[in-house]
Write an enzyme that holds these catalytic residues in place. Structure first.
Site, mmCIF file in Angstrom:
data_model
loop_
_atom_site.group_PDB
_atom_site.id
_atom_site.type_symbol
_atom_site.label_atom_id
_atom_site.label_comp_id
_atom_site.label_asym_id
_atom_site.label_seq_id
_atom_site.Cartn_x
_atom_site.Cartn_y
_atom_site.Cartn_z
ATOM 1 N N HIS A 92 0.652 15.634 -3.274
ATOM 2 C CA HIS A 92 1.332 16.625 -4.101
ATOM 3 C C HIS A 92 0.569 17.938 -3.957
ATOM 4 C CE1 HIS A 92 3.550 13.348 -5.991
ATOM 5 N NE2 HIS A 92 2.391 12.746 -6.187
ATOM 6 N N SER A 150 0.827 -1.188 0.000
ATOM 7 C CA SER A 150 0.000 0.000 0.000
ATOM 8 C C SER A 150 0.869 1.249 0.000
ATOM 9 C CB SER A 150 -0.925 -0.002 1.221
ATOM 10 O OG SER A 150 -1.700 -1.183 1.242
ATOM 11 N N CYS A 161 -4.536 -2.368 0.420
ATOM 12 C CA CYS A 161 -4.935 -3.731 0.080
ATOM 13 C C CYS A 161 -5.177 -4.453 1.400
ATOM 14 C CB CYS A 161 -3.857 -4.443 -0.725
ATOM 15 S SG CYS A 161 -3.512 -3.690 -2.313
#
Length: 267
Positions: free
Chosen positions: A120, A115, A143
């Site tokens: 950003h 994972s 996951c």
């Protein structure tokens, strides 16, 4: 009432991805105001602070940090990527599966593997209309059992947000012990159900959901508008009524364009 947990064959192979995009809008009349706003944003949301926010998200979804890469950019903006591994193994809390807001923050036990969490930032400005804006894009991909939607409440509280665009998708499949495929392992009708009611009351919201593909999309825009919240370094009392009206129009058009995803004739 919660649906009973389904016993799986092996590990949960579903990939659940939350994309949280937020926008902050500001009126910056002069180049000096614009530069000061971008400097303020870069200080408020530096790579170090963003790393702290994402580290808390990691705690909320019950993961362990494997690696952190972070960068402050010139002239502006920052990025952070965190790779995370499986969290504490054990019986997952029923709360992990409920369609309800997550903590801000407390520890939630879940099982994760392969994972990552990224952010950003994008400070920018309009070339002629004196509008500056700040966008942050955060992706939480897991996951395992717990949905990254449980981190949404905390993320909303971590940013000053005029507009939010939130996407959630579950991909792949896992199997129960009979071999039957499961393409999603929790109930969800809307991302809105993971946002506290007091926050929902602040925003206009639009849903676009493709249930058969397990794709969910919610857009949010602040209902109330106070010009003082969009002026950098002074208040509206220093402006004439005509200036207030002109600036308000510019800001509202900018927000509507972002919210509806299209350009609007300005004048």
């Amino acid at each position: 009432m919660h649906a009973p947990q389904i016993e799986l064959h092996g590990f949960n192979n579903l990939t659940k991805t939350l994309s949280f995009n937020m926008y902050d809008i500001c009126y910056t009349k002069t180049p000096q105001e614009r530069e000061a706003y971008i400097k303020y944003i870069d200080e408020q949301y530096s790579a170090d602070r963003l790393t702290g926010i994402l580290s808390t998200v990691t705690d909320i979804i019950g993961a362990h940090i494997l690696n952190i890469a972070q960068q402050d950019y010139e002239p502006q903006g920052a990025s952070v990527t965190i790779l995370v591994s499986e969290g504490p193994v054990g019986e997952a809390s029923i709360e992990s599966f409920s369609e309800s807001p997550g903590p801000i923050p407390t520890s939630v036990v879940g099982q994760l593997d392969k994972s990552h969490i990224t952010v950003h930032t994008y400070p920018e400005y309009h070339p002629t209309d004196d509008i500056s804006s700040f966008r942050a894009d955060i992706d939480v991909s897991t996951c395992g059992e717990i949905s990254p939607l449980k981190a949404l409440n905390y993320l909303i509280h971590s940013f000053d947000t005029d507009i939010m665009t939130i996407d959630y998708r579950v991909r792949g499949f896992t199997r129960d012990i009979t071999g039957h495929k499961l393409f999603i392992d929790h109930d969800i009708n809307s991302i809105q159900n993971y946002i506290p009611q007091d926050i929902q009351d602040l925003y206009e919201m639009i849903d676009v959901n493709v249930y058969q593909e397990n794709i969910f999309h919610t857009k949010c825009k602040l209902r109330a508008f106070d010009l003082d919240n969009y002026l950098f370094g002074y208040t509206k009392e220093k402006l004439s009524r005509a200036e207030q009206d002109d600036i308000t129009k510019k800001l509202k058009i900018e927000m509507d364009e972002i919210f509806y995803g299209k350009n609007i004739t300005r004048y």
